[in-house]
Enzyme design. Sequence first.
Site, PDB file in Angstrom:
ATOM      1  N   LYS A   1      -2.389   2.963  10.111  1.00  0.00           N
ATOM      2  CA  LYS A   1      -1.297   3.615   9.360  1.00  0.00           C
ATOM      3  C   LYS A   1      -1.804   4.179   8.029  1.00  0.00           C
ATOM      4  CE  LYS A   1       0.725  -0.210   6.674  1.00  0.00           C
ATOM      5  NZ  LYS A   1       0.340   0.229   5.348  1.00  0.00           N
TER       6      LYS A   1
ATOM      7  N   THR B   1       0.862  -1.189   0.000  1.00  0.00           N
ATOM      8  CA  THR B   1       0.000   0.000   0.000  1.00  0.00           C
ATOM      9  C   THR B   1       0.892   1.230   0.000  1.00  0.00           C
ATOM     10  OG1 THR B   1      -1.646  -1.235   1.242  1.00  0.00           O
ATOM     11  CG2 THR B   1      -1.818   1.180   1.310  1.00  0.00           C
TER      12      THR B   1
ATOM     13  N   PHE C   1      -6.271  -6.266  -1.281  1.00  0.00           N
ATOM     14  CA  PHE C   1      -7.405  -6.011  -0.378  1.00  0.00           C
ATOM     15  C   PHE C   1      -7.677  -7.161   0.578  1.00  0.00           C
ATOM     16  CE2 PHE C   1      -8.040  -3.466  -4.200  1.00  0.00           C
ATOM     17  CZ  PHE C   1      -8.240  -2.204  -3.664  1.00  0.00           C
TER      18      PHE C   1
ATOM     19  N   CYS D   1      -3.179  -2.198   9.080  1.00  0.00           N
ATOM     20  CA  CYS D   1      -3.508  -1.364   7.919  1.00  0.00           C
ATOM     21  C   CYS D   1      -4.270  -0.081   8.254  1.00  0.00           C
ATOM     22  CB  CYS D   1      -4.291  -2.187   6.905  1.00  0.00           C
ATOM     23  SG  CYS D   1      -3.278  -3.460   6.138  1.00  0.00           S
TER      24      CYS D   1
ATOM     25  N   ALA E   1     -20.276  -2.490  16.575  1.00  0.00           N
ATOM     26  CA  ALA E   1     -19.649  -1.605  17.563  1.00  0.00           C
ATOM     27  C   ALA E   1     -18.626  -2.403  18.361  1.00  0.00           C
ATOM     28  CB  ALA E   1     -20.724  -1.040  18.484  1.00  0.00           C
ATOM     29  N   GLY E   2     -17.543  -1.773  18.716  1.00  0.00           N
ATOM     30  CA  GLY E   2     -16.491  -2.466  19.459  1.00  0.00           C
ATOM     31  C   GLY E   2     -15.472  -1.492  20.011  1.00  0.00           C
TER      32      GLY E   2
HETATM   33  N1  LIG Z   1      -1.327  -7.296   6.295  1.00  0.00           N
HETATM   34  C1  LIG Z   1      -2.425  -7.037   5.606  1.00  0.00           C
HETATM   35  O1  LIG Z   1      -3.519  -7.488   5.944  1.00  0.00           O
HETATM   36  C2  LIG Z   1      -2.363  -6.194   4.347  1.00  0.00           C
HETATM   37  C3  LIG Z   1      -3.484  -6.154   3.499  1.00  0.00           C
HETATM   38  C4  LIG Z   1      -3.408  -5.377   2.340  1.00  0.00           C
HETATM   39  C5  LIG Z   1      -2.260  -4.647   2.059  1.00  0.00           C
HETATM   40  N2  LIG Z   1      -1.192  -4.691   2.921  1.00  0.00           N
HETATM   41  C6  LIG Z   1       0.007  -3.934   2.579  1.00  0.00           C
HETATM   42  O2  LIG Z   1       0.984  -4.838   2.064  1.00  0.00           O
HETATM   43  C7  LIG Z   1       2.299  -4.436   2.445  1.00  0.00           C
HETATM   44  C8  LIG Z   1       2.989  -5.553   3.195  1.00  0.00           C
HETATM   45  O3  LIG Z   1       2.290  -5.779   4.415  1.00  0.00           O
HETATM   46  P1  LIG Z   1       2.561  -7.059   5.329  1.00  0.00           P
HETATM   47  O4  LIG Z   1       1.565  -7.024   6.425  1.00  0.00           O
HETATM   48  O5  LIG Z   1       2.664  -8.263   4.460  1.00  0.00           O
HETATM   49  O6  LIG Z   1       4.030  -6.685   5.894  1.00  0.00           O
HETATM   50  P2  LIG Z   1       5.037  -7.599   6.720  1.00  0.00           P
HETATM   51  O7  LIG Z   1       5.759  -6.682   7.623  1.00  0.00           O
HETATM   52  O8  LIG Z   1       4.320  -8.793   7.265  1.00  0.00           O
HETATM   53  O9  LIG Z   1       6.056  -8.155   5.593  1.00  0.00           O
HETATM   54  C9  LIG Z   1       6.944  -7.376   4.874  1.00  0.00           C
HETATM   55  C10 LIG Z   1       8.191  -8.236   4.594  1.00  0.00           C
HETATM   56  O10 LIG Z   1       9.041  -7.572   3.642  1.00  0.00           O
HETATM   57  C11 LIG Z   1      10.375  -7.904   3.943  1.00  0.00           C
HETATM   58  N3  LIG Z   1      11.283  -6.983   3.249  1.00  0.00           N
HETATM   59  C12 LIG Z   1      11.453  -5.653   3.456  1.00  0.00           C
HETATM   60  N4  LIG Z   1      12.348  -5.152   2.565  1.00  0.00           N
HETATM   61  C13 LIG Z   1      12.729  -6.183   1.773  1.00  0.00           C
HETATM   62  C14 LIG Z   1      13.617  -6.311   0.659  1.00  0.00           C
HETATM   63  N5  LIG Z   1      14.265  -5.244   0.155  1.00  0.00           N
HETATM   64  N6  LIG Z   1      13.768  -7.517   0.105  1.00  0.00           N
HETATM   65  C15 LIG Z   1      13.114  -8.587   0.583  1.00  0.00           C
HETATM   66  N7  LIG Z   1      12.259  -8.536   1.613  1.00  0.00           N
HETATM   67  C16 LIG Z   1      12.072  -7.352   2.206  1.00  0.00           C
HETATM   68  C17 LIG Z   1      10.414  -7.868   5.454  1.00  0.00           C
HETATM   69  O11 LIG Z   1      11.511  -8.596   5.968  1.00  0.00           O
HETATM   70  C18 LIG Z   1       9.057  -8.505   5.811  1.00  0.00           C
HETATM   71  O12 LIG Z   1       9.165  -9.908   5.996  1.00  0.00           O
HETATM   72  C19 LIG Z   1       2.110  -3.143   3.250  1.00  0.00           C
HETATM   73  O13 LIG Z   1       2.240  -2.048   2.392  1.00  0.00           O
HETATM   74  C20 LIG Z   1       0.685  -3.246   3.747  1.00  0.00           C
HETATM   75  O14 LIG Z   1       0.107  -1.991   3.987  1.00  0.00           O
HETATM   76  C21 LIG Z   1      -1.219  -5.456   4.051  1.00  0.00           C
END
Ligand SMILES: NC(=O)c1ccc[n+]([C@@H]2O[C@H](COP(=O)([O-])OP(=O)(O)OC[C@H]3O[C@@H](n4cnc5c(N)ncnc54)[C@H](O)[C@@H]3O)[C@@H](O)[C@H]2O)c1
Length: 438
Positions: free
Chosen positions: A262, A118, A148, A259, A251-252
Amino acid sequence: MIGTGYVGLVSGACFSDFGHDVTCVDKDAGKIDALKRGTMPIFEPGLDQLVERNVRGGRLGFTTDLKEGVAGADAIFIAVGTPSRRGDGHADLSYVFGAAREIAEALTGPAVIVTKSTVPVGTGDEVERILHEVAPGTDTWVVSNPEFLREGAAIEDFKRPDRIVLGTENDDAAEIMREVYRPLYLNKAPLLFTSRRTAELIKYAANAFLATKITFINEVADLCEAVGADVQDVARGIGLDNRIGSKFLHAGPGYGGSCFPKDTLALLKTAEDYEAPLRIVESVVKVNDARKRAMGRKIINALGGEGRGKTVALLGLTFKPNTDDMRDAPSLSIVQALQDGGANVRGYDPEGMEQARPMMPGVEFCTSPYAAAEGADAVVLVTEWDVLRALDLPRLTRRMADPVFVDLRNVYPPEDIEEAGLRWFGVGRPARGSQAAE
Ligand SMILES: NC(=O)c1ccc[n+]([C@@H]2O[C@H](COP(=O)([O-])OP(=O)(O)OC[C@H]3O[C@@H](n4cnc5c(N)ncnc54)[C@H](O)[C@@H]3O)[C@@H](O)[C@H]2O)c1
Protein backbone atom coordinates in the site's frame (compact mmCIF):
# COMPACT_ATOMS: atom_id res chain seq x y z
CA MET A 1 -2.83 6.39 21.64
CA ILE A 2 -5.69 6.59 19.15
CA GLY A 3 -5.93 3.26 17.31
CA THR A 4 -4.88 0.06 19.08
CA GLY A 5 -3.73 -2.09 16.16
CA TYR A 6 -0.25 -3.49 15.48
CA VAL A 7 1.39 -0.07 15.78
CA GLY A 8 -0.83 1.57 18.41
CA LEU A 9 -0.80 -1.36 20.80
CA VAL A 10 2.94 -1.99 20.56
CA SER A 11 3.80 1.74 20.80
CA GLY A 12 1.38 2.29 23.68
CA ALA A 13 2.68 -0.71 25.61
CA CYS A 14 6.32 0.34 25.05
CA PHE A 15 5.68 3.97 26.05
CA SER A 16 4.04 2.74 29.27
CA ASP A 17 7.07 0.51 29.85
CA PHE A 18 9.21 3.68 29.68
CA GLY A 19 7.14 4.94 32.64
CA HIS A 20 4.62 7.15 30.82
CA ASP A 21 0.88 6.93 31.58
CA VAL A 22 -0.78 5.59 28.44
CA THR A 23 -4.38 5.06 27.42
CA CYS A 24 -4.95 3.04 24.25
CA VAL A 25 -8.19 3.93 22.51
CA ASP A 26 -9.94 1.94 19.80
CA LYS A 27 -13.36 2.03 18.19
CA ASP A 28 -13.38 -1.76 18.02
CA ALA A 29 -15.11 -2.74 21.28
CA GLY A 30 -14.21 -6.42 20.77
CA LYS A 31 -10.50 -5.52 20.70
CA ILE A 32 -10.71 -3.34 23.81
CA ASP A 33 -12.79 -5.93 25.75
CA ALA A 34 -10.24 -8.62 24.86
CA LEU A 35 -7.35 -6.41 26.01
CA LYS A 36 -9.14 -5.65 29.28
CA ARG A 37 -9.41 -9.43 29.81
CA GLY A 38 -5.69 -9.76 29.06
CA THR A 39 -6.19 -11.38 25.62
CA MET A 40 -4.05 -9.97 22.79
CA PRO A 41 -5.97 -9.17 19.58
CA ILE A 42 -2.83 -9.87 17.49
CA PHE A 43 0.07 -12.31 17.60
CA GLU A 44 3.33 -10.48 18.37
CA PRO A 45 6.10 -12.19 20.36
CA GLY A 46 6.46 -10.83 23.91
CA LEU A 47 3.48 -8.49 23.67
CA ASP A 48 1.25 -10.27 26.20
CA GLN A 49 3.86 -10.07 28.99
CA LEU A 50 4.67 -6.44 28.18
CA VAL A 51 0.99 -5.45 28.30
CA GLU A 52 0.32 -7.48 31.43
CA ARG A 53 3.28 -5.93 33.28
CA ASN A 54 2.26 -2.36 32.52
CA VAL A 55 -1.45 -2.87 33.16
CA ARG A 56 -0.49 -4.32 36.55
CA GLY A 57 1.79 -1.32 37.14
CA GLY A 58 -1.19 0.99 36.55
CA ARG A 59 0.49 2.77 33.61
CA LEU A 60 -1.50 1.23 30.73
CA GLY A 61 -5.25 1.20 30.19
CA PHE A 62 -7.72 0.54 27.37
CA THR A 63 -10.93 2.27 26.42
CA THR A 64 -13.35 2.81 23.54
CA ASP A 65 -14.01 6.32 24.85
CA LEU A 66 -11.67 8.69 23.01
CA LYS A 67 -12.57 11.58 25.35
CA GLU A 68 -11.29 9.58 28.32
CA GLY A 69 -7.97 8.99 26.56
CA VAL A 70 -7.49 12.56 25.36
CA ALA A 71 -8.46 14.39 28.56
CA GLY A 72 -5.32 15.85 30.13
CA ALA A 73 -2.91 14.15 27.69
CA ASP A 74 0.35 15.97 26.82
CA ALA A 75 0.84 13.97 23.62
CA ILE A 76 -1.88 12.32 21.55
CA PHE A 77 -0.74 9.82 18.95
CA ILE A 78 -2.79 8.97 15.88
CA ALA A 79 -2.05 5.33 14.99
CA VAL A 80 -5.12 4.42 12.95
CA GLY A 81 -5.01 2.53 9.65
CA THR A 82 -4.21 4.17 6.28
CA PRO A 83 -5.16 1.41 3.83
CA SER A 84 -5.18 1.79 0.05
CA ARG A 85 -8.26 3.65 -1.10
CA ARG A 86 -10.41 1.32 -3.17
CA GLY A 87 -10.00 2.00 -6.87
CA ASP A 88 -7.08 4.43 -7.07
CA GLY A 89 -4.31 3.38 -4.64
CA HIS A 90 -4.18 6.72 -2.78
CA ALA A 91 -3.85 6.34 1.00
CA ASP A 92 -7.32 6.38 2.54
CA LEU A 93 -7.03 9.16 5.11
CA SER A 94 -10.60 9.04 6.35
CA TYR A 95 -9.59 7.33 9.63
CA VAL A 96 -6.81 9.86 10.26
CA PHE A 97 -9.03 12.88 9.61
CA GLY A 98 -11.88 11.27 11.57
CA ALA A 99 -9.57 10.75 14.54
CA ALA A 100 -8.24 14.34 14.27
CA ARG A 101 -11.80 15.69 14.41
CA GLU A 102 -12.69 13.56 17.44
CA ILE A 103 -9.46 14.59 19.19
CA ALA A 104 -10.20 18.26 18.54
CA GLU A 105 -13.65 17.87 20.09
CA ALA A 106 -12.19 16.10 23.14
CA LEU A 107 -9.22 18.40 23.88
CA THR A 108 -9.12 19.79 27.42
CA GLY A 109 -5.88 21.80 27.12
CA PRO A 110 -2.70 22.31 25.10
CA ALA A 111 -1.33 19.13 23.49
CA VAL A 112 0.96 17.78 20.81
CA ILE A 113 -0.91 15.73 18.20
CA VAL A 114 1.50 13.18 16.74
CA THR A 115 0.82 11.37 13.49
CA LYS A 116 2.33 7.91 13.79
CA SER A 117 0.23 6.43 10.99
CA THR A 118 1.99 6.37 7.61
CA VAL A 119 0.51 9.36 5.79
CA PRO A 120 1.26 11.18 2.53
CA VAL A 121 3.07 14.49 2.45
CA GLY A 122 0.78 17.31 3.50
CA THR A 123 -1.46 15.24 5.78
CA GLY A 124 -0.07 17.00 8.86
CA ASP A 125 -1.12 20.34 7.34
CA GLU A 126 -4.69 19.08 6.97
CA VAL A 127 -4.74 17.65 10.53
CA GLU A 128 -3.58 21.08 11.73
CA ARG A 129 -6.36 22.77 9.76
CA ILE A 130 -8.98 20.44 11.29
CA LEU A 131 -7.70 21.17 14.81
CA HIS A 132 -7.84 24.93 14.25
CA GLU A 133 -11.31 24.67 12.77
CA VAL A 134 -12.84 22.44 15.46
CA ALA A 135 -10.88 23.65 18.50
CA PRO A 136 -9.97 27.26 17.78
CA GLY A 137 -8.03 28.91 20.57
CA THR A 138 -6.56 25.65 21.99
CA ASP A 139 -2.77 25.43 21.72
CA THR A 140 -1.96 22.40 19.59
CA TRP A 141 1.09 21.38 17.59
CA VAL A 142 1.02 18.70 14.92
CA VAL A 143 4.14 16.54 14.70
CA SER A 144 4.92 13.77 12.21
CA ASN A 145 6.56 10.75 13.87
CA PRO A 146 6.51 7.85 11.39
CA GLU A 147 6.93 4.37 12.79
CA PHE A 148 9.50 1.90 11.44
CA LEU A 149 8.81 -1.19 13.57
CA ARG A 150 8.57 -4.57 11.86
CA GLU A 151 5.82 -6.99 12.77
CA GLY A 152 7.29 -10.07 14.40
CA ALA A 153 10.09 -8.03 16.01
CA ALA A 154 7.98 -5.02 16.91
CA ILE A 155 8.90 -4.58 20.57
CA GLU A 156 12.62 -4.90 19.99
CA ASP A 157 12.37 -2.48 17.03
CA PHE A 158 10.38 0.03 19.05
CA LYS A 159 12.76 -0.10 22.00
CA ARG A 160 15.96 -0.15 19.94
CA PRO A 161 15.19 1.84 16.81
CA ASP A 162 17.85 2.78 14.27
CA ARG A 163 16.45 6.32 14.42
CA ILE A 164 13.44 8.28 15.60
CA VAL A 165 12.16 10.73 13.01
CA LEU A 166 10.36 13.78 14.33
CA GLY A 167 8.84 16.24 11.89
CA THR A 168 8.33 19.55 13.62
CA GLU A 169 9.88 22.98 13.51
CA ASN A 170 8.26 24.12 16.76
CA ASP A 171 10.49 24.23 19.86
CA ASP A 172 7.71 23.51 22.39
CA ALA A 173 6.54 20.47 20.43
CA ALA A 174 10.14 19.28 20.02
CA GLU A 175 10.67 19.52 23.78
CA ILE A 176 7.63 17.36 24.55
CA MET A 177 8.70 14.77 21.95
CA ARG A 178 12.19 14.66 23.45
CA GLU A 179 10.58 13.99 26.82
CA VAL A 180 8.36 11.22 25.42
CA TYR A 181 11.35 9.48 23.81
CA ARG A 182 13.87 10.29 26.56
CA PRO A 183 14.59 6.65 27.56
CA LEU A 184 15.51 5.80 23.97
CA TYR A 185 17.45 8.98 23.55
CA LEU A 186 19.49 8.02 26.62
CA ASN A 187 20.12 4.70 24.84
CA LYS A 188 21.62 6.78 22.01
CA ALA A 189 18.90 6.20 19.43
CA PRO A 190 19.37 9.21 17.13
CA LEU A 191 16.51 11.69 17.17
CA LEU A 192 16.26 13.18 13.71
CA PHE A 193 14.35 16.45 13.67
CA THR A 194 13.12 17.53 10.25
CA SER A 195 10.31 19.56 8.76
CA ARG A 196 6.92 17.84 8.97
CA ARG A 197 6.69 17.24 5.23
CA THR A 198 10.18 15.78 5.18
CA ALA A 199 9.32 13.35 7.99
CA GLU A 200 6.20 12.23 6.14
CA LEU A 201 8.24 11.56 3.02
CA ILE A 202 11.05 9.74 4.86
CA LYS A 203 8.68 6.91 5.79
CA TYR A 204 7.53 6.33 2.20
CA ALA A 205 11.03 6.68 0.79
CA ALA A 206 12.31 4.10 3.30
CA ASN A 207 9.61 1.55 2.46
CA ALA A 208 9.96 2.12 -1.29
CA PHE A 209 13.72 1.62 -1.05
CA LEU A 210 13.35 -1.64 0.90
CA ALA A 211 10.70 -2.88 -1.55
CA THR A 212 13.11 -2.03 -4.37
CA LYS A 213 15.93 -4.01 -2.76
CA ILE A 214 13.73 -7.10 -2.42
CA THR A 215 12.46 -6.77 -5.97
CA PHE A 216 15.96 -6.26 -7.32
CA ILE A 217 17.23 -9.53 -5.85
CA ASN A 218 14.06 -11.32 -7.00
CA GLU A 219 14.73 -10.30 -10.60
CA VAL A 220 18.39 -11.29 -10.22
CA ALA A 221 17.09 -14.68 -8.96
CA ASP A 222 15.20 -15.16 -12.23
CA LEU A 223 18.37 -14.35 -14.15
CA CYS A 224 20.32 -16.81 -11.98
CA GLU A 225 17.88 -19.57 -12.91
CA ALA A 226 18.30 -18.72 -16.59
CA VAL A 227 22.10 -18.70 -16.55
CA GLY A 228 22.74 -21.41 -13.95
CA ALA A 229 24.07 -19.13 -11.21
CA ASP A 230 23.15 -19.19 -7.50
CA VAL A 231 21.31 -16.17 -6.10
CA GLN A 232 22.27 -17.06 -2.52
CA ASP A 233 25.92 -16.58 -3.42
CA VAL A 234 25.22 -13.50 -5.52
CA ALA A 235 23.35 -11.94 -2.56
CA ARG A 236 26.24 -12.74 -0.25
CA GLY A 237 28.79 -11.54 -2.77
CA ILE A 238 27.12 -8.15 -3.15
CA GLY A 239 25.80 -7.86 0.42
CA LEU A 240 29.26 -8.02 1.96
CA ASP A 241 29.93 -4.69 0.28
CA ASN A 242 29.08 -2.19 3.03
CA ARG A 243 27.62 0.24 0.53
CA ILE A 244 25.01 -2.42 -0.34
CA GLY A 245 24.49 -4.35 2.92
CA SER A 246 23.22 -7.91 3.26
CA LYS A 247 19.71 -7.23 4.58
CA PHE A 248 16.65 -7.49 2.35
CA LEU A 249 18.57 -9.46 -0.24
CA HIS A 250 16.72 -12.77 0.18
CA ALA A 251 15.08 -13.96 -3.00
CA GLY A 252 11.55 -15.18 -2.44
CA PRO A 253 7.93 -15.02 -3.57
CA GLY A 254 7.71 -11.19 -3.59
CA TYR A 255 7.01 -8.68 -0.84
CA GLY A 256 3.61 -8.47 0.84
CA GLY A 257 2.23 -7.40 4.18
CA SER A 258 0.34 -4.46 5.55
CA CYS A 259 2.87 -1.79 4.51
CA PHE A 260 5.03 -2.19 1.38
CA PRO A 261 2.23 -2.87 -1.13
CA LYS A 262 0.00 0.00 0.00
CA ASP A 263 2.84 2.42 0.74
CA THR A 264 4.55 2.00 -2.64
CA LEU A 265 1.19 2.63 -4.35
CA ALA A 266 0.46 5.69 -2.21
CA LEU A 267 3.93 7.10 -2.91
CA LEU A 268 3.34 6.71 -6.65
CA LYS A 269 0.08 8.63 -6.29
CA THR A 270 1.88 11.48 -4.50
CA ALA A 271 4.55 11.50 -7.21
CA GLU A 272 1.84 11.65 -9.88
CA ASP A 273 -0.02 14.47 -8.12
CA TYR A 274 3.17 16.54 -7.93
CA GLU A 275 4.30 15.61 -11.46
CA ALA A 276 7.55 14.13 -10.18
CA PRO A 277 7.29 10.53 -11.39
CA LEU A 278 9.17 7.77 -9.54
CA ARG A 279 9.78 5.37 -12.41
CA ILE A 280 11.89 2.94 -10.40
CA VAL A 281 9.11 2.49 -7.85
CA GLU A 282 6.57 2.11 -10.67
CA SER A 283 8.60 -0.82 -12.00
CA VAL A 284 9.01 -2.33 -8.54
CA VAL A 285 5.24 -2.44 -8.04
CA LYS A 286 4.65 -4.03 -11.46
CA VAL A 287 7.44 -6.59 -11.11
CA ASN A 288 6.34 -7.60 -7.61
CA ASP A 289 2.68 -8.04 -8.59
CA ALA A 290 3.68 -10.24 -11.52
CA ARG A 291 6.04 -12.24 -9.33
CA LYS A 292 3.44 -13.25 -6.77
CA ARG A 293 1.33 -14.92 -9.44
CA ALA A 294 4.37 -16.32 -11.23
CA MET A 295 5.07 -18.35 -8.09
CA GLY A 296 1.82 -20.26 -8.74
CA ARG A 297 3.09 -21.13 -12.24
CA LYS A 298 6.45 -22.14 -10.81
CA ILE A 299 4.70 -24.66 -8.55
CA ILE A 300 2.59 -26.00 -11.42
CA ASN A 301 5.75 -26.41 -13.52
CA ALA A 302 7.31 -28.36 -10.66
CA LEU A 303 4.25 -30.64 -10.84
CA GLY A 304 5.10 -31.35 -14.48
CA GLY A 305 3.04 -28.52 -16.01
CA GLU A 306 -0.45 -29.66 -15.00
CA GLY A 307 -2.21 -28.51 -11.83
CA ARG A 308 -5.63 -30.05 -12.48
CA GLY A 309 -6.48 -32.78 -9.98
CA LYS A 310 -3.25 -32.27 -8.05
CA THR A 311 -3.08 -31.50 -4.33
CA VAL A 312 -0.66 -28.84 -3.16
CA ALA A 313 0.18 -28.16 0.51
CA LEU A 314 1.30 -24.61 1.36
CA LEU A 315 3.33 -24.29 4.56
CA GLY A 316 3.39 -20.80 6.10
CA LEU A 317 0.64 -18.43 4.95
CA THR A 318 1.34 -15.12 6.69
CA PHE A 319 3.43 -12.58 4.77
CA LYS A 320 6.37 -13.29 7.06
CA PRO A 321 7.09 -15.33 10.19
CA ASN A 322 6.10 -14.34 13.74
CA THR A 323 2.96 -12.46 12.84
CA ASP A 324 -0.63 -13.47 12.17
CA ASP A 325 -1.01 -10.62 9.66
CA MET A 326 -2.37 -11.87 6.31
CA ARG A 327 -2.73 -8.48 4.60
CA ASP A 328 -1.42 -8.77 1.00
CA ALA A 329 0.47 -11.99 1.81
CA PRO A 330 2.02 -13.60 -1.31
CA SER A 331 0.25 -16.85 -0.30
CA LEU A 332 -3.06 -15.23 -1.35
CA SER A 333 -1.92 -14.80 -4.98
CA ILE A 334 -0.31 -18.25 -4.96
CA VAL A 335 -3.55 -19.90 -3.78
CA GLN A 336 -5.49 -18.05 -6.48
CA ALA A 337 -3.07 -19.08 -9.23
CA LEU A 338 -3.09 -22.72 -8.08
CA GLN A 339 -6.88 -22.85 -7.84
CA ASP A 340 -7.16 -21.21 -11.28
CA GLY A 341 -4.90 -24.03 -12.53
CA GLY A 342 -7.32 -26.62 -11.14
CA ALA A 343 -5.29 -27.71 -8.08
CA ASN A 344 -6.68 -28.53 -4.64
CA VAL A 345 -4.90 -26.38 -2.08
CA ARG A 346 -4.21 -27.16 1.55
CA GLY A 347 -2.69 -24.75 4.03
CA TYR A 348 -0.91 -24.79 7.35
CA ASP A 349 0.35 -21.84 9.41
CA PRO A 350 1.41 -21.76 13.07
CA GLU A 351 -0.49 -18.53 13.89
CA GLY A 352 -2.22 -17.16 10.81
CA MET A 353 -4.94 -19.69 9.98
CA GLU A 354 -7.75 -17.86 11.75
CA GLN A 355 -7.04 -14.73 9.70
CA ALA A 356 -6.35 -16.72 6.52
CA ARG A 357 -9.56 -18.80 6.55
CA PRO A 358 -12.00 -16.09 5.36
CA MET A 359 -9.46 -14.83 2.79
CA MET A 360 -8.82 -18.22 1.17
CA PRO A 361 -12.11 -19.85 0.17
CA GLY A 362 -11.75 -23.45 -0.97
CA VAL A 363 -8.50 -24.04 0.92
CA GLU A 364 -8.44 -26.97 3.33
CA PHE A 365 -6.71 -25.91 6.56
CA CYS A 366 -4.65 -28.56 8.36
CA THR A 367 -3.44 -28.94 11.93
CA SER A 368 0.21 -29.70 11.10
CA PRO A 369 2.63 -29.66 8.15
CA TYR A 370 2.44 -33.47 8.07
CA ALA A 371 -1.36 -33.51 7.93
CA ALA A 372 -1.14 -31.03 5.05
CA ALA A 373 1.34 -33.29 3.22
CA GLU A 374 -0.91 -36.39 3.46
CA GLY A 375 -1.42 -37.63 -0.12
CA ALA A 376 -0.15 -34.29 -1.55
CA ASP A 377 1.58 -33.97 -4.92
CA ALA A 378 3.71 -31.03 -3.79
CA VAL A 379 4.66 -29.33 -0.55
CA VAL A 380 5.57 -25.63 -0.84
CA LEU A 381 7.43 -23.70 1.83
CA VAL A 382 5.95 -20.20 1.47
CA THR A 383 6.85 -18.52 4.79
CA GLU A 384 9.92 -19.48 6.80
CA TRP A 385 8.49 -19.87 10.32
CA ASP A 386 11.04 -21.47 12.70
CA VAL A 387 8.86 -24.61 13.08
CA LEU A 388 9.00 -24.99 9.29
CA ARG A 389 12.78 -24.67 9.18
CA ALA A 390 13.23 -27.97 10.98
CA LEU A 391 10.74 -30.28 9.31
CA ASP A 392 11.11 -34.04 9.64
CA LEU A 393 11.70 -34.43 5.91
CA PRO A 394 11.53 -38.25 5.67
CA ARG A 395 8.21 -38.13 7.56
CA LEU A 396 6.94 -35.62 5.02
CA THR A 397 8.11 -37.78 2.09
CA ARG A 398 6.37 -40.89 3.42
CA ARG A 399 3.01 -39.09 3.49
CA MET A 400 3.13 -37.59 0.03
CA ALA A 401 1.69 -39.02 -3.20
CA ASP A 402 4.40 -37.32 -5.27
CA PRO A 403 7.44 -36.03 -3.37
CA VAL A 404 7.83 -32.55 -4.91
CA PHE A 405 9.24 -29.94 -2.51
CA VAL A 406 9.20 -26.29 -3.59
CA ASP A 407 11.27 -24.09 -1.27
CA LEU A 408 10.24 -20.50 -2.05
CA ARG A 409 12.55 -19.18 0.72
CA ASN A 410 15.67 -21.25 0.00
CA VAL A 411 15.67 -22.48 3.60
CA TYR A 412 16.81 -26.06 2.98
CA PRO A 413 20.02 -27.16 1.28
CA PRO A 414 18.91 -29.04 -1.86
CA GLU A 415 21.04 -32.05 -0.82
CA ASP A 416 19.05 -32.45 2.44
CA ILE A 417 15.80 -32.39 0.51
CA GLU A 418 17.03 -34.99 -1.97
CA GLU A 419 18.50 -37.19 0.74
CA ALA A 420 15.01 -37.39 2.25
CA GLY A 421 13.67 -38.68 -1.07
CA LEU A 422 12.07 -35.40 -2.19
CA ARG A 423 12.47 -33.62 -5.53
CA TRP A 424 13.83 -30.12 -4.81
CA PHE A 425 12.84 -26.82 -6.44
CA GLY A 426 14.18 -23.52 -5.12
CA VAL A 427 14.36 -19.85 -6.10
CA GLY A 428 17.21 -18.50 -8.20
CA ARG A 429 19.46 -21.53 -7.80
CA PRO A 430 20.89 -23.87 -10.42
CA ALA A 431 18.60 -26.72 -11.45
CA ARG A 432 19.64 -30.17 -10.21
CA GLY A 433 19.76 -33.70 -11.53
CA SER A 434 17.01 -34.52 -13.98
CA GLN A 435 15.80 -30.88 -14.06
CA ALA A 436 19.24 -29.78 -15.25
CA ALA A 437 19.22 -32.40 -18.01
CA GLU A 438 15.82 -31.31 -19.36
N1 LIG B 1 1.71 -2.80 10.85
C1 LIG B 1 2.95 -2.37 10.70
O1 LIG B 1 3.91 -3.15 10.71
C2 LIG B 1 3.24 -0.89 10.54
C3 LIG B 1 4.57 -0.44 10.65
C4 LIG B 1 4.81 0.93 10.51
C5 LIG B 1 3.77 1.80 10.25
N2 LIG B 1 2.49 1.33 10.12
C6 LIG B 1 1.42 2.28 9.87
O2 LIG B 1 0.71 2.51 11.09
C7 LIG B 1 -0.68 2.71 10.85
C8 LIG B 1 -1.50 1.71 11.63
O3 LIG B 1 -1.21 0.41 11.13
P1 LIG B 1 -1.67 -0.92 11.89
O4 LIG B 1 -1.08 -2.06 11.16
O5 LIG B 1 -1.42 -0.76 13.35
O6 LIG B 1 -3.27 -0.84 11.62
P2 LIG B 1 -4.42 -1.73 12.26
O7 LIG B 1 -5.45 -1.86 11.21
O8 LIG B 1 -3.84 -2.95 12.90
O9 LIG B 1 -4.99 -0.81 13.46
C9 LIG B 1 -5.65 0.39 13.29
C10 LIG B 1 -6.69 0.51 14.43
O10 LIG B 1 -7.23 1.84 14.46
C11 LIG B 1 -8.57 1.76 14.89
N3 LIG B 1 -9.26 3.02 14.59
C12 LIG B 1 -9.58 3.54 13.38
N4 LIG B 1 -10.17 4.75 13.53
C13 LIG B 1 -10.21 5.00 14.87
C14 LIG B 1 -10.69 6.09 15.66
N5 LIG B 1 -11.21 7.19 15.10
N6 LIG B 1 -10.58 6.00 16.99
C15 LIG B 1 -10.04 4.91 17.57
N7 LIG B 1 -9.57 3.86 16.88
C16 LIG B 1 -9.65 3.90 15.55
C17 LIG B 1 -9.09 0.53 14.19
O11 LIG B 1 -10.24 0.01 14.83
C18 LIG B 1 -7.88 -0.42 14.30
O12 LIG B 1 -7.95 -1.24 15.46
C19 LIG B 1 -0.84 2.63 9.33
O13 LIG B 1 -0.76 3.92 8.79
C20 LIG B 1 0.36 1.81 8.89
O14 LIG B 1 0.75 2.08 7.57
C21 LIG B 1 2.21 0.00 10.28
